[in-house]
Design an enzyme around this catalytic site. Structure first.
Site, PDB file in Angstrom:
ATOM      1  N   LYS A  37     -14.857 -16.651   2.300  1.00  0.00           N
ATOM      2  CA  LYS A  37     -13.688 -15.988   2.906  1.00  0.00           C
ATOM      3  C   LYS A  37     -13.486 -14.608   2.280  1.00  0.00           C
ATOM      4  CE  LYS A  37      -9.420 -16.995   1.396  1.00  0.00           C
ATOM      5  NZ  LYS A  37      -8.649 -15.810   0.974  1.00  0.00           N
ATOM      6  N   ASN A  38     -13.593 -14.538   0.952  1.00  0.00           N
ATOM      7  CA  ASN A  38     -13.241 -13.287   0.271  1.00  0.00           C
ATOM      8  C   ASN A  38     -14.358 -12.259   0.287  1.00  0.00           C
ATOM      9  OD1 ASN A  38     -10.793 -14.424  -0.095  1.00  0.00           O
ATOM     10  ND2 ASN A  38     -11.077 -14.905  -2.264  1.00  0.00           N
ATOM     11  N   ARG A  76      -2.804 -10.800   3.824  1.00  0.00           N
ATOM     12  CA  ARG A  76      -2.812  -9.894   2.676  1.00  0.00           C
ATOM     13  C   ARG A  76      -3.984  -8.935   2.801  1.00  0.00           C
ATOM     14  NH1 ARG A  76      -0.902  -7.204  -1.634  1.00  0.00           N
ATOM     15  NH2 ARG A  76      -2.628  -6.721  -3.010  1.00  0.00           N
ATOM     16  N   CYS A 132       3.052 -12.600  -1.244  1.00  0.00           N
ATOM     17  CA  CYS A 132       2.747 -13.906  -0.637  1.00  0.00           C
ATOM     18  C   CYS A 132       3.224 -14.969  -1.616  1.00  0.00           C
ATOM     19  CB  CYS A 132       1.266 -14.013  -0.336  1.00  0.00           C
ATOM     20  SG  CYS A 132       0.318 -14.079  -1.834  1.00  0.00           S
ATOM     21  N   ARG A 189       2.102  -9.176  -5.529  1.00  0.00           N
ATOM     22  CA  ARG A 189       0.859  -8.557  -5.049  1.00  0.00           C
ATOM     23  C   ARG A 189       1.084  -7.128  -4.552  1.00  0.00           C
ATOM     24  NH1 ARG A 189      -2.636 -13.022  -2.043  1.00  0.00           N
ATOM     25  NH2 ARG A 189      -4.348 -11.791  -2.912  1.00  0.00           N
ATOM     26  N   PRO A 190       1.544  -6.257  -5.449  1.00  0.00           N
ATOM     27  CA  PRO A 190       1.739  -4.847  -5.090  1.00  0.00           C
ATOM     28  C   PRO A 190       0.403  -4.189  -4.750  1.00  0.00           C
ATOM     29  CG  PRO A 190       1.961  -5.150  -7.454  1.00  0.00           C
ATOM     30  CD  PRO A 190       1.849  -6.516  -6.856  1.00  0.00           C
ATOM     31  N   ILE A 191       0.452  -2.990  -4.205  1.00  0.00           N
ATOM     32  CA  ILE A 191      -0.807  -2.284  -3.877  1.00  0.00           C
ATOM     33  C   ILE A 191      -0.830  -0.907  -4.525  1.00  0.00           C
ATOM     34  CG2 ILE A 191      -1.206  -3.559  -1.732  1.00  0.00           C
ATOM     35  CD1 ILE A 191      -0.123  -1.117  -0.214  1.00  0.00           C
ATOM     36  N   ASP A 192      -0.122  -0.765  -5.649  1.00  0.00           N
ATOM     37  CA  ASP A 192      -0.063   0.538  -6.341  1.00  0.00           C
ATOM     38  C   ASP A 192      -1.444   1.020  -6.781  1.00  0.00           C
ATOM     39  OD1 ASP A 192       0.332  -1.811  -7.990  1.00  0.00           O
ATOM     40  OD2 ASP A 192       0.416  -0.447  -9.679  1.00  0.00           O
ATOM     41  N   ASP A 216      -8.674 -18.465  -8.573  1.00  0.00           N
ATOM     42  CA  ASP A 216      -8.717 -19.235  -7.316  1.00  0.00           C
ATOM     43  C   ASP A 216      -9.182 -20.669  -7.515  1.00  0.00           C
ATOM     44  OD1 ASP A 216      -9.762 -16.454  -5.176  1.00  0.00           O
ATOM     45  OD2 ASP A 216      -7.859 -16.966  -6.129  1.00  0.00           O
ATOM     46  N   ILE A 234      -3.511 -14.040 -13.982  1.00  0.00           N
ATOM     47  CA  ILE A 234      -3.706 -13.085 -12.873  1.00  0.00           C
ATOM     48  C   ILE A 234      -2.481 -12.978 -11.977  1.00  0.00           C
ATOM     49  CG2 ILE A 234      -5.216 -12.408 -10.973  1.00  0.00           C
ATOM     50  CD1 ILE A 234      -6.732 -12.504 -13.606  1.00  0.00           C
ATOM     51  N   ARG A 262      -6.253 -21.770   5.899  1.00  0.00           N
ATOM     52  CA  ARG A 262      -6.540 -20.346   5.710  1.00  0.00           C
ATOM     53  C   ARG A 262      -7.876 -20.137   5.006  1.00  0.00           C
ATOM     54  NH1 ARG A 262      -3.011 -17.963   2.026  1.00  0.00           N
ATOM     55  NH2 ARG A 262      -4.521 -16.281   2.314  1.00  0.00           N
TER      56      ARG A 262
HETATM   57  C1  EPZ Z   1      -8.494 -11.056  -4.226  1.00  0.00           C
HETATM   58  O1  EPZ Z   1      -7.119 -10.753  -4.031  1.00  0.00           O
HETATM   59  C2  EPZ Z   1      -8.730 -12.386  -3.531  1.00  0.00           C
HETATM   60  N1  EPZ Z   1      -8.447 -12.252  -2.107  1.00  0.00           N
HETATM   61  C3  EPZ Z   1      -7.812 -13.461  -4.134  1.00  0.00           C
HETATM   62  O2  EPZ Z   1      -8.134 -14.705  -3.507  1.00  0.00           O
HETATM   63  C4  EPZ Z   1      -8.130 -13.569  -5.625  1.00  0.00           C
HETATM   64  O3  EPZ Z   1      -7.234 -14.494  -6.216  1.00  0.00           O
HETATM   65  C5  EPZ Z   1      -7.958 -12.203  -6.297  1.00  0.00           C
HETATM   66  O4  EPZ Z   1      -8.789 -11.217  -5.631  1.00  0.00           O
HETATM   67  C6  EPZ Z   1      -8.345 -12.236  -7.764  1.00  0.00           C
HETATM   68  O5  EPZ Z   1      -9.665 -12.663  -7.894  1.00  0.00           O
HETATM   69  C7  EPZ Z   1      -9.376 -11.676  -1.294  1.00  0.00           C
HETATM   70  O6  EPZ Z   1     -10.418 -11.230  -1.749  1.00  0.00           O
HETATM   71  C8  EPZ Z   1      -9.061 -11.637   0.162  1.00  0.00           C
HETATM   72  P1  EPZ Z   1      -6.398  -8.340  -7.137  1.00  0.00           P
HETATM   73  P2  EPZ Z   1      -6.545  -9.288  -4.460  1.00  0.00           P
HETATM   74  O7  EPZ Z   1      -6.107  -7.042  -6.509  1.00  0.00           O
HETATM   75  O8  EPZ Z   1      -7.559  -8.271  -4.151  1.00  0.00           O
HETATM   76  C9  EPZ Z   1      -2.318  -7.201  -9.305  1.00  0.00           C
HETATM   77  C10 EPZ Z   1      -7.670 -16.761  -2.440  1.00  0.00           C
HETATM   78  O9  EPZ Z   1      -7.063 -17.780  -2.809  1.00  0.00           O
HETATM   79  N2  EPZ Z   1      -2.397  -5.960  -8.518  1.00  0.00           N
HETATM   80  O10 EPZ Z   1      -7.611  -8.483  -8.002  1.00  0.00           O
HETATM   81  O11 EPZ Z   1      -5.200  -9.159  -3.881  1.00  0.00           O
HETATM   82  C11 EPZ Z   1      -2.040  -8.403  -8.420  1.00  0.00           C
HETATM   83  O12 EPZ Z   1      -0.645  -8.528  -8.190  1.00  0.00           O
HETATM   84  C12 EPZ Z   1      -7.105 -15.379  -2.755  1.00  0.00           C
HETATM   85  O13 EPZ Z   1      -8.764 -16.753  -1.829  1.00  0.00           O
HETATM   86  C13 EPZ Z   1      -1.469  -4.948  -8.756  1.00  0.00           C
HETATM   87  O14 EPZ Z   1      -0.591  -5.083  -9.601  1.00  0.00           O
HETATM   88  O15 EPZ Z   1      -6.434  -9.478  -6.050  1.00  0.00           O
HETATM   89  C14 EPZ Z   1      -2.577  -9.541  -9.238  1.00  0.00           C
HETATM   90  O16 EPZ Z   1      -1.630  -9.903 -10.213  1.00  0.00           O
HETATM   91  C15 EPZ Z   1      -5.778 -15.457  -3.498  1.00  0.00           C
HETATM   92  N3  EPZ Z   1      -1.545  -3.807  -8.031  1.00  0.00           N
HETATM   93  C16 EPZ Z   1      -3.795  -8.931  -9.929  1.00  0.00           C
HETATM   94  O17 EPZ Z   1      -3.594  -7.502  -9.880  1.00  0.00           O
HETATM   95  C17 EPZ Z   1      -2.524  -3.620  -7.070  1.00  0.00           C
HETATM   96  O18 EPZ Z   1      -2.559  -2.537  -6.448  1.00  0.00           O
HETATM   97  C18 EPZ Z   1      -5.128  -9.266  -9.259  1.00  0.00           C
HETATM   98  O19 EPZ Z   1      -5.073  -8.792  -7.953  1.00  0.00           O
HETATM   99  C19 EPZ Z   1      -3.457  -4.653  -6.851  1.00  0.00           C
HETATM  100  C20 EPZ Z   1      -3.383  -5.817  -7.588  1.00  0.00           C
END
Ligand code: EPZ
Length: 416
Positions: A22-23, A92, A116, A121-124, A305, A327, A397
Site C-alpha cells: 500500500k505504502n 492522508r 487521522c 500528522r502535520p505537513i510542515d 506500522d 513516531i 484500508r
Molecule cells: C508513512 O506516513 C506511511 N504512510 C505510514 O503508514 C507510516 O506509519 C509512516 O510513513 C512512518 O513510517 C504511507 O506511506 C502512505 P512520516 P507519513 O511523514 O509519510 C511527523 C500505515 O499504517 N511529521 O514519516 O505520514 C508525523 O506527524 C500508515 O500504513 C511531521 O511532524 O509518515 C509523524 O509523527 C500509517 N511533519 C512522523 O513525522 C511533517 O511534515 C512520521 O511521519 C511530516 C511528518
C-alpha cells in the site's frame, strides 16, 4: 458497519501470497501525473486507500483502467491542479500529490489532508521541503495554494526523515530544472520502490534507501510497465499471527531482509522462520514467550506500522514486554480493546507495558485505526472463544480481503 466474527484458538496452516505494498503504490500512483505517457502498474492491492487515490486522480483528469491487479493510468489529458477537501480528507496520502501536481502543472491547489486517528500528522516538513525548491506556498482557508512556476533544483534538509516529505520532494524535483539533493531523507523500502518507478519513466535519481538522495531534473518523462514491491507490513502481520496462534505457513512474495527489525523480536524458542527460494516459511508452537523491549523508529528500526500487531503478539505470549511508540502520538488505541480480552497492559505517555499470561479470551472489540484493527484480528485468532471486531472498514484500508487470506490458512473468520 461491517464486523469480523472470529472463533479463536486454532493453529494456521497453508500458503499466503503477500499483496502489493500500500505504502509503495500510493506514491507511485501520485508519480503517474508526472508523465503524459501511459503507465501500467502491476500487483496493485485492492484496498479502500487505493480506490480513494484513484478517485483523486480521476478528478485531476487522469484515466484509470483496472484489469484485475493491474492498473493502466494515463495523465495525458490531465486538466486540473485542484484536490478538493472532500477527496483530500479521504486519504492522508493525498498530500503526496502536492509534489507531483506541482511538478507537472507548476501549480497546485490542495486541501489540507488533516490528521487521522493516530496523530495530528502535520505537513510542515513537506511544505518546507517544497519551499526549499522555490515553490511559493500560501496556506489559506484549509487549502494550500502552490506556485511552482519558479521551482528549481536545490538543497533540501529535512528536519526529520519523514517518509511522505521525502517522497513529495522527490516527486517535485524530477521535473525541476537543475540538481536537487535531499539530506536526512527517509530510508524506507517504499522510497526505493518509488525511485525505481521514477527511473523506469526516465527520471535521473539515485540514493533512495540512504539518507541522501540526488536528483537531476529532466524536461519530460515517458511510460513504463512496473510491478509494485510486496507489502512488508502485511508480511509482518501474517508472521505475528502465526507466531501467536501456532502452525506452519508458507508466505510468497515477501522479503525477509525488509523486516529484520521484527524478526529479531520474535521468540525463537517457539517459532522458526526461514527463507527458501523466495518463500518465507514460519513454523510456530503457538506458545510464545515475550519479554522484549520494542522501540519504534524510522527504517531500518522497528516499524511503527507493526507496533499494534506486536502488542497483540505480546498479549498472547507469556512474559512482560515494553513497547515504546516514538513516531505517532496516538497509536495505542488498540490497547483498551486488547484489555477487554483479558491482558494486563498499562500505558504511560508513549510506553505500554504488556504482561502476557499466554491466555486471551474472546470479546467484543472495535477497530479504531488500520493497524490497531489488524492487531485485534491477531488477538482474536489467538484467543479462546469468540471475538467480534466492529468497524472493520479501517482494516479494509490496508489489507486486501483479510478474511479470505486468513480463512485460506484455517482461521475461522467471517465478515458480517
Ligand atoms: C508513512 O506516513 C506511511 N504512510 C505510514 O503508514 C507510516 O506509519 C509512516 O510513513 C512512518 O513510517 C504511507 O506511506 C502512505 P512520516 P507519513 O511523514 O509519510 C511527523 C500505515 O499504517 N511529521 O514519516 O505520514 C508525523 O506527524 C500508515 O500504513 C511531521 O511532524 O509518515 C509523524 O509523527 C500509517 N511533519 C512522523 O513525522 C511533517 O511534515 C512520521 O511521519 C511530516 C511528518
Amino acid at each position: 458497519m461491517s464486523k469480523y466474527i472470529i472463533e479463536g484458538g486454532r493453529p494456521l496452516f497453508g500458503n499466503v501470497d503477500v499483496q502489493g505494498a500500500k505504502n509503495a503504490v500510493l506514491p507511485i500512483f501520485a508519480a503517474c501525473v508526472l508523465t503524459e505517457s501511459d503507465v501500467v502498474i502491476r500487483r496493485v492491492p485492492d484496498l479502500a486507500d487505493v480506490v480513494s487515490m484513484e478517485n483523486i486522480l480521476r478528478n485531476l483528469g487522469v484515466t484509470v483502467k483496472k484489469e484485475g491487479d493491474v492498473r493502466i493510468l494515463s495523465a495525458k489529458n490531465m486538466n486540473s491542479d485542484n484536490i478538493p477537501n472532500d477527496l483530500a480528507k479521504e486519504l492522508r496520502s493525498s498530500v503526496f500529490l502536492l509534489g507531483s501536481v506541482i511538478g507537472r502543472m507548476k501549480r497546485a491547489r490542495v486541501a489540507y489532508p488533516g490528521g487521522c486517528d493516530i496523530g495530528l500528522r502535520p505537513i510542515d516538513i513537506h511544505i518546507k521541503g517544497l519551499r526549499d525548491l522555490g515553490v511559493i506556498i500560501e496556506e489559506r482557508a484549509g487549502y494550500l495554494f502552490c506556485d511552482g512556476t519558479k521551482m528549481r533544483g536545490g538543497e533540501v534538509i529535512l528536519d526529520y526523515p519523514s517518509v511522505g516529505a521525502t517522497e513529495n520532494v522527490m516527486l517535485a524535483a524530477v521535473l525541476a530544472k537543475g540538481d536537487t539533493i535531499v539530506r536526512n531523507a527517509a530510508r524506507e523500502p517504499e522510497i526505493i520502490d518509488l525511485q525505481n518507478f521514477l527511473l523506469s519513466i526516465g527520471a535521473q535519481i539515485k540514493g533512495a534507501g540512504t539518507s541522501e538522495i540526488h536528483i537531476r531534473g529532466v524536461s519530460k518523462l515517458g511510460g513504463t510497465e512496473f510491478t509494485v514491491m510486496p507489502d512488508r507490513i502485511c508480511l509482518g502481520t501474517w508472521l505475528l499471527a502465526v507466531a501467536s496462534c501456532g502452525g506452519e505457513v508458507v508466505l510468497s512474495g515477501g522479503r525477509k531482509a525488509e523486516i529484520y527489525s521484527l524478526l529479531c523480536k520474535i521468540d525463537k524458542s517457539s517459532c522458526h522462520i526461514q527463507e527458501e527460494n523466495g518463500m518465507i516459511i514460519i513454523k510456530a508452537s503457538g506458545m510464545p514467550v515475550c519479554s522484549e523491549r520494542i522501540s519504534t523508529r524510522p527504517y531500518p528500526g522497528f516499524p511503527t506500522d507493526l507496533q499494534a500487531q506486536y502488542c497483540a503478539y505480546a498479549s498472547a505470549a507469556r512474559g512482560t514486554c515494553v513497547v515504546t511508540e516514538n513516531i505517532f502520538e496516538n497509536r495505542f488505541r488498540h490497547v483498551p480493546e486488547l484489555i477487554k480480552m483479558g491482558v494486563d497492559i498499562t500505558v504511560r505517555d508513549r510506553v505500554a507495558v504488556i504482561k502476557g499470561t499466554g491466555y486471551l479470551n474472546g470479546a467484543e472489540v472495535t477497530a479504531r485505526d488500520l493497524r490497531g484493527g489488524a492487531a485485534l484480528v491477531i488477538a482474536g485468532l489467538a484467543a479462546r472463544g469468540r471475538t467480534v471486531i466492529d468497524d472493520i472498514r479501517h482494516i479494509d484500508r490496508g489489507y486486501e480481503a483479510m478474511e479470505k487470506t486468513l480463512s485460506n490458512i484455517g482461521a475461522k473468520i467471517v465478515r458480517v
